[in-house]
Design an enzyme around this catalytic site. Structure first.
Site, PDB file in Angstrom:
ATOM      1  N   ASP A  92       0.865  -1.175   0.000  1.00  0.00           N
ATOM      2  CA  ASP A  92       0.000   0.000   0.000  1.00  0.00           C
ATOM      3  C   ASP A  92       0.903   1.227   0.000  1.00  0.00           C
ATOM      4  OD1 ASP A  92      -1.794   2.010   0.502  1.00  0.00           O
ATOM      5  OD2 ASP A  92      -2.780   1.021   2.176  1.00  0.00           O
ATOM      6  N   GLY A  95      -1.278   5.961   1.484  1.00  0.00           N
ATOM      7  CA  GLY A  95      -2.372   6.916   1.385  1.00  0.00           C
ATOM      8  C   GLY A  95      -3.412   6.745   2.476  1.00  0.00           C
ATOM      9  N   ASP A 271      -7.775  -7.343   0.733  1.00  0.00           N
ATOM     10  CA  ASP A 271      -6.948  -7.371   1.939  1.00  0.00           C
ATOM     11  C   ASP A 271      -7.740  -6.750   3.068  1.00  0.00           C
ATOM     12  OD1 ASP A 271      -5.556  -4.575   3.021  1.00  0.00           O
ATOM     13  OD2 ASP A 271      -6.350  -4.427   0.982  1.00  0.00           O
TER      14      ASP A 271
END
Length: 376
Positions: A92, A95, A271
């Protein structure tokens, strides 16, 4: 990265496919255990691979950037070498973490200035340096830097946010395309669709993201407090626009029911911290519903945690023993519950894949949705 479709459900948009990376294949639909700081909490890599059957795990740019830091990761030879995980990794961009640091960050066109949750030090994330950071971390799939809007969110704020996210995406792509992987294997960049729960903004964002023609696409800004019906509505809108021949990743989702419903809408990758975080706190997801193992009713239940499971922990340990461990704050209890939940999530997406290929996913999904949401 390559993506090939194996089967498509006749009564829904569910599909089975294969994502091919330099660290191995990923059979979709797939759930990715969250290893925020380079580790899935309470689980060994061997257990992840052999017992849980995880095919890909997720790491986080924000957390790894702050600790252990890029110098250590690069000197180790990338995150795969550092943590000993030989299969694919997705990172990731940070953000979402920036979104969650409301009181200690400022968002501008240049990027986001924030203070570390560890020591209060000041840092700047830009689309460019987030690409550089993820090059150093070395994940197989890396995410574009975006702004994840809260829920509820004012329409005008959401509109300005997606416009900036799209400008940031162009900068991400420019930097990514003009740099090279550091460790001898390929990396892939996924853009992220935003737009809160506004249909026209989601349509607009999905069209822009699709126009970049990257190898895969993600949907962000959902599962942040909105009703499930809103999540499904936005997912359906976006999946109708994103190209069928590329994998679709719904970020941060969710419950077992959420996963099945979104698979039916055309999502391939998921996820969520729920199976690990909730497991450490005594919530077990099972084939017949949800168990709160802390409840007194399990105090003298000496039956296996889940008798028909092929996970050793489910067959060896009893509900009464697990309840005792959780109440005692024993680390083993957290480990057992985490293993159980992750194994169940992987079983669930594996079953979904089998039923898609068999052609009866839709009916099976409807039966499972009623069963999985009930409390035992």
């Amino acid at each position: 990265m390559k993506f090939s479709l194996t089967a498509q459900d006749k009564l829904s948009k569910a599909r089975a496919g294969t994502v091919t990376t330099d660290h191995g294949d990923i059979q979709t639909p797939i759930f990715m255990p969250v290893g925020t700081a380079g580790t899935v909490k309470a689980v060994h890599q061997r257990e992840l691979a052999d017992d849980i059957n995880a095919q890909i795990i997720l790491g986080n740019t924000y957390h790894l950037y702050l600790r252990p830091g890029l110098d250590i990761i690069e000197r180790a030879g990338g995150l795969h070498k550092f943590n000993g995980w030989e299969k694919p990794i997705l990172t990731d961009s940070g953000g979402y973490q920036v979104y969650s640091l409301t009181d200690v960050r400022k968002i501008k066109e240049e990027g986001v200035t924030f203070r570390s949750h560890i020591d209060g030090s000041k840092h700047l994330f830009t689309p460019e340096n987030v690409m550089d950071i993820q090059r150093v971390i070395g994940a197989d799939i890396i995410m574009a830097f975006d702004e994840c809007t809260p829920y509820p969110c004012d329409y005008n704020y959401a509109r300005h946010s997606i416009e900036m996210t799209h400008r940031w995406l162009q900068r991400c792509c420019d930097r990514f395309d003009n740099t090279q992987p550091k460790y001898g294997y390929n990396q892939t960049l996924f853009p992220i669709v935003q737009g809160s729960v506004y249909k026209d903004l989601r349509v607009r964002s999905a069209e822009v993201i699709a126009s970049f023609e990257r190898e895969g696409n993600a949907i962000g800004g959902l599962s942040v407090g909105e009703p499930a019906e809103e999540m499904y509505a936005m997912t359906e809108i976006v999946c109708n626009i994103l190209p069928e021949q590329k994998p679709r990743y719904l970020m941060g989702v969710g419950t077992p029911v959420n996963i099945l419903e979104n698979i039916a809408l055309g999502i391939d990758m998921f996820d969520c911290v729920m199976p690990t975080r909730n497991g450490r706190n005594g919530m077990l997801f099972t084939k017949n519903g949800i168990i709160n193992i802390k409840n007194k009713k399990w105090e003298d239940d000496f039956s296996p945690i889940e008798a028909d499971s092929d996970l050793f922990a489910d067959k060896v340990y009893t509900k009464a023993y697990l309840r005792h461990l959780i109440h005692s704050g024993e680390i083993l209890g957290m480990q057992i519950a985490t293993l159980h939940n992750l194994h169940f999530y992987m079983w669930l997406v594996g079953q979904a894949r089998e039923h898609i290929i068999a052609g009866d996913f839709y009916d099976w999904k409807n039966i499972m949705v009623k069963r999985l949401g009930q409390k035992i």
